[in-house]
Scaffold this motif. Sequence first.
Motif, PDB file in Angstrom:
ATOM      1  N   ASP A 154       0.836  -1.206   0.000  1.00 43.22           N
ATOM      2  CA  ASP A 154       0.000   0.000   0.000  1.00 43.22           C
ATOM      3  C   ASP A 154       0.873   1.260   0.000  1.00 43.22           C
ATOM      4  O   ASP A 154       0.565   2.240  -0.667  1.00 43.22           O
ATOM      5  N   THR A 155       1.957   1.205   0.771  1.00 46.63           N
ATOM      6  CA  THR A 155       2.879   2.330   0.839  1.00 46.63           C
ATOM      7  C   THR A 155       3.545   2.563  -0.513  1.00 46.63           C
ATOM      8  O   THR A 155       3.686   3.716  -0.963  1.00 46.63           O
ATOM      9  N   ALA A 156       3.941   1.488  -1.186  1.00 41.41           N
ATOM     10  CA  ALA A 156       4.529   1.615  -2.517  1.00 41.41           C
ATOM     11  C   ALA A 156       3.534   2.231  -3.491  1.00 41.41           C
ATOM     12  O   ALA A 156       3.896   3.084  -4.325  1.00 41.41           O
ATOM     13  N   ARG A 157       2.282   1.814  -3.374  1.00 45.05           N
ATOM     14  CA  ARG A 157       1.242   2.375  -4.252  1.00 45.05           C
ATOM     15  C   ARG A 157       1.039   3.854  -3.980  1.00 45.05           C
ATOM     16  O   ARG A 157       0.917   4.668  -4.903  1.00 45.05           O
ATOM     17  N   MET A 158       0.996   4.237  -2.704  1.00 40.41           N
ATOM     18  CA  MET A 158       0.828   5.642  -2.342  1.00 40.41           C
ATOM     19  C   MET A 158       1.965   6.489  -2.904  1.00 40.41           C
ATOM     20  O   MET A 158       1.748   7.558  -3.486  1.00 40.41           O
ATOM     21  N   ARG A 159       3.182   6.021  -2.739  1.00 43.45           N
ATOM     22  CA  ARG A 159       4.338   6.781  -3.230  1.00 43.45           C
ATOM     23  C   ARG A 159       4.313   6.905  -4.747  1.00 43.45           C
ATOM     24  O   ARG A 159       4.688   7.944  -5.294  1.00 43.45           O
ATOM     25  N   LYS A 160       3.882   5.847  -5.429  1.00 45.55           N
ATOM     26  CA  LYS A 160       3.786   5.897  -6.890  1.00 45.55           C
ATOM     27  C   LYS A 160       2.735   6.908  -7.334  1.00 45.55           C
ATOM     28  O   LYS A 160       2.963   7.699  -8.274  1.00 45.55           O
ATOM     29  N   ILE A 161       1.589   6.904  -6.657  1.00 42.46           N
ATOM     30  CA  ILE A 161       0.502   7.823  -7.007  1.00 42.46           C
ATOM     31  C   ILE A 161       0.938   9.270  -6.818  1.00 42.46           C
ATOM     32  O   ILE A 161       0.735  10.123  -7.690  1.00 42.46           O
ATOM     33  N   ILE A 162       1.551   9.571  -5.680  1.00 39.99           N
ATOM     34  CA  ILE A 162       1.982  10.946  -5.404  1.00 39.99           C
ATOM     35  C   ILE A 162       3.119  11.353  -6.337  1.00 39.99           C
ATOM     36  O   ILE A 162       3.142  12.481  -6.864  1.00 39.99           O
ATOM     37  N   GLY A 163       4.069  10.450  -6.575  1.00 39.77           N
ATOM     38  CA  GLY A 163       5.159  10.759  -7.490  1.00 39.77           C
ATOM     39  C   GLY A 163       4.652  11.080  -8.885  1.00 39.77           C
ATOM     40  O   GLY A 163       5.140  12.016  -9.541  1.00 39.77           O
ATOM     41  N   LYS A 164       3.646  10.337  -9.331  1.00 37.22           N
ATOM     42  CA  LYS A 164       3.073  10.574 -10.657  1.00 37.22           C
ATOM     43  C   LYS A 164       2.366  11.916 -10.721  1.00 37.22           C
ATOM     44  O   LYS A 164       2.481  12.651 -11.706  1.00 37.22           O
ATOM     45  N   LYS A 165       1.660  12.284  -9.650  1.00 31.81           N
ATOM     46  CA  LYS A 165       0.929  13.549  -9.643  1.00 31.81           C
ATOM     47  C   LYS A 165       1.877  14.750  -9.663  1.00 31.81           C
ATOM     48  O   LYS A 165       1.574  15.783 -10.267  1.00 31.81           O
ATOM     49  N   TYR A 166       3.035  14.606  -9.010  1.00 31.09           N
ATOM     50  CA  TYR A 166       3.996  15.712  -8.974  1.00 31.09           C
ATOM     51  C   TYR A 166       5.122  15.538  -9.987  1.00 31.09           C
ATOM     52  O   TYR A 166       6.063  16.339 -10.017  1.00 31.09           O
ATOM     53  N   ASN A 167       5.031  14.486 -10.807  1.00 34.98           N
ATOM     54  CA  ASN A 167       5.984  14.255 -11.887  1.00 34.98           C
ATOM     55  C   ASN A 167       7.417  14.114 -11.362  1.00 34.98           C
ATOM     56  O   ASN A 167       8.356  14.715 -11.896  1.00 34.98           O
ATOM     57  N   VAL A 168       7.580  13.320 -10.300  1.00 28.74           N
ATOM     58  CA  VAL A 168       8.900  13.019  -9.759  1.00 28.74           C
ATOM     59  C   VAL A 168       9.020  11.511  -9.558  1.00 28.74           C
ATOM     60  O   VAL A 168       8.020  10.790  -9.478  1.00 28.74           O
ATOM     61  N   HIS A 209       1.506  21.773 -11.086  1.00 28.32           N
ATOM     62  CA  HIS A 209       0.933  20.432 -11.046  1.00 28.32           C
ATOM     63  C   HIS A 209      -0.403  20.413 -10.305  1.00 28.32           C
ATOM     64  O   HIS A 209      -0.737  21.308  -9.545  1.00 28.32           O
ATOM     65  N   TYR A 210      -1.101  19.321 -10.545  1.00 34.93           N
ATOM     66  CA  TYR A 210      -2.425  19.123  -9.964  1.00 34.93           C
ATOM     67  C   TYR A 210      -2.357  19.143  -8.440  1.00 34.93           C
ATOM     68  O   TYR A 210      -1.487  18.526  -7.834  1.00 34.93           O
ATOM     69  N   LYS A 211      -3.263  19.877  -7.825  1.00 34.64           N
ATOM     70  CA  LYS A 211      -3.326  19.915  -6.363  1.00 34.64           C
ATOM     71  C   LYS A 211      -3.835  18.577  -5.849  1.00 34.64           C
ATOM     72  O   LYS A 211      -4.928  18.143  -6.179  1.00 34.64           O
ATOM     73  N   VAL A 212      -3.028  17.939  -5.025  1.00 32.59           N
ATOM     74  CA  VAL A 212      -3.343  16.586  -4.565  1.00 32.59           C
ATOM     75  C   VAL A 212      -4.367  16.621  -3.438  1.00 32.59           C
ATOM     76  O   VAL A 212      -4.216  17.369  -2.468  1.00 32.59           O
ATOM     77  N   ASP A 213      -5.402  15.830  -3.589  1.00 31.18           N
ATOM     78  CA  ASP A 213      -6.439  15.705  -2.574  1.00 31.18           C
ATOM     79  C   ASP A 213      -6.145  14.449  -1.752  1.00 31.18           C
ATOM     80  O   ASP A 213      -6.057  13.341  -2.282  1.00 31.18           O
ATOM     81  N   LYS A 214      -6.000  14.598  -0.440  1.00 34.42           N
ATOM     82  CA  LYS A 214      -5.618  13.488   0.436  1.00 34.42           C
ATOM     83  C   LYS A 214      -6.620  12.341   0.359  1.00 34.42           C
ATOM     84  O   LYS A 214      -6.232  11.159   0.267  1.00 34.42           O
ATOM     85  N   ASP A 215      -7.896  12.663   0.439  1.00 31.32           N
ATOM     86  CA  ASP A 215      -8.914  11.611   0.438  1.00 31.32           C
ATOM     87  C   ASP A 215      -8.904  10.837  -0.876  1.00 31.32           C
ATOM     88  O   ASP A 215      -9.106   9.609  -0.888  1.00 31.32           O
ATOM     89  N   GLU A 216      -8.669  11.556  -1.980  1.00 31.68           N
ATOM     90  CA  GLU A 216      -8.620  10.891  -3.280  1.00 31.68           C
ATOM     91  C   GLU A 216      -7.440   9.922  -3.358  1.00 31.68           C
ATOM     92  O   GLU A 216      -7.560   8.819  -3.893  1.00 31.68           O
ATOM     93  N   VAL A 217      -6.297  10.343  -2.830  1.00 38.98           N
ATOM     94  CA  VAL A 217      -5.120   9.470  -2.838  1.00 38.98           C
ATOM     95  C   VAL A 217      -5.373   8.236  -1.989  1.00 38.98           C
ATOM     96  O   VAL A 217      -5.094   7.105  -2.410  1.00 38.98           O
ATOM     97  N   ASP A 218      -5.911   8.420  -0.783  1.00 44.11           N
ATOM     98  CA  ASP A 218      -6.188   7.277   0.092  1.00 44.11           C
ATOM     99  C   ASP A 218      -7.156   6.294  -0.575  1.00 44.11           C
ATOM    100  O   ASP A 218      -6.977   5.075  -0.486  1.00 44.11           O
ATOM    101  N   LYS A 219      -8.168   6.839  -1.244  1.00 43.49           N
ATOM    102  CA  LYS A 219      -9.129   5.973  -1.928  1.00 43.49           C
ATOM    103  C   LYS A 219      -8.453   5.221  -3.072  1.00 43.49           C
ATOM    104  O   LYS A 219      -8.688   4.018  -3.256  1.00 43.49           O
ATOM    105  N   GLU A 220      -7.607   5.913  -3.819  1.00 43.23           N
ATOM    106  CA  GLU A 220      -6.924   5.272  -4.938  1.00 43.23           C
ATOM    107  C   GLU A 220      -5.994   4.165  -4.439  1.00 43.23           C
ATOM    108  O   GLU A 220      -5.893   3.106  -5.059  1.00 43.23           O
ATOM    109  N   VAL A 221      -5.329   4.403  -3.319  1.00 48.18           N
ATOM    110  CA  VAL A 221      -4.459   3.380  -2.739  1.00 48.18           C
ATOM    111  C   VAL A 221      -5.288   2.156  -2.346  1.00 48.18           C
ATOM    112  O   VAL A 221      -4.934   1.016  -2.681  1.00 48.18           O
TER     113      VAL A 221
END
Length: 320
Positions: A154-168, A209-221
């Motif tokens: 789950d942690t790997a997925r979260m980091r991938k999602i956030i990295g993709k949103k901020y393009n890093v 970059h797109y403003k990251v929504d915490k709840d959206e990230v948690d749901k996606e994870v």
Amino acid sequence: MNFVKNKLVVVGAGMVGSAVLNSVLSLNLLSEVVIIDINDNKAKGEALDASHTTSFAYSPNVKVRAGNYEDCADAQIIVITAGPSLKPDDKLDRLVLADTNVKVTDSIMKNICKYTKDAIIIVVTNPVDIATYYCQNNFDYPKNKIIGTGTLLDTARMRKIIGKKYNVDSKNVHGYVLGEHGGSSFTSWSDVNIAGIPFNQLNDIFKDHYKVDKDEVDKEVRDSGIEVLKLQGYTSAGIAMSVSRLVKAMLLNEQSILPVSSTLEGEYGINDVALSIPCIITSNGIEKKLEIPLSKDEVEKLNKSADNLKSIIKGLNTNK
């Protein structure tokens, strides 16, 4: 106990067990890998297929074979992947597997304990927190040597999602998903950062970059595993790499900090339930559980996750 150096046993030759077998072989750190399955021909086929990869250049000459529980006697690491997995048509909640897979895990642990109480056991079987709790609290086996993969994936997925949103590169994203590997997991946002930049400052730094929504990230994870399941019928690659990450940390005594499942003993005021918090992983298994700083809201979420799991544990009568 005299171990065979860098010997690993995989219990279960299904989709996950097969993926784990190939993933750990790619580490180039193992001398011997044994796979065990109730279907002996399946285990033999997986072992034979994987053994052929050792002929390629730059692949070590690992001994890969099918075996039985006697092979656990001198193994350093045992990975439990056996048990039914969710199917796309099932109710998409890992906890529905609890009754069946606790019985599977009970049988496996009884067989392992006949031959060793020294190997480190990595529990993958879902629901992983329930299976981990059962293994740690119903057998006379050192608790620090039983580790659930928990929210590592789950942690790997979260980091991938956030990295993709901020393009890093997601390897520059730090932070954890904690709690249950399932519906009540959550990101510890107070600890999330990119290269040391706190989460609450990221939108100021990465203005385009797109403003990251915490709840959206948690749901996606939380939904990621289910999405993979729906699309291809099973999940295997991500969890296999999670196992490999743990195996490498153990074999190299890395002292890496990884979020894994273990029975809490007072951390955050929680007892008698297994869930994920960051732990120091060494050649001895879990060296130390870390009570990292969490916000009041995050502690409440962790307790909610614990209560959710305790209700399942109580229903299974897994307490000693």
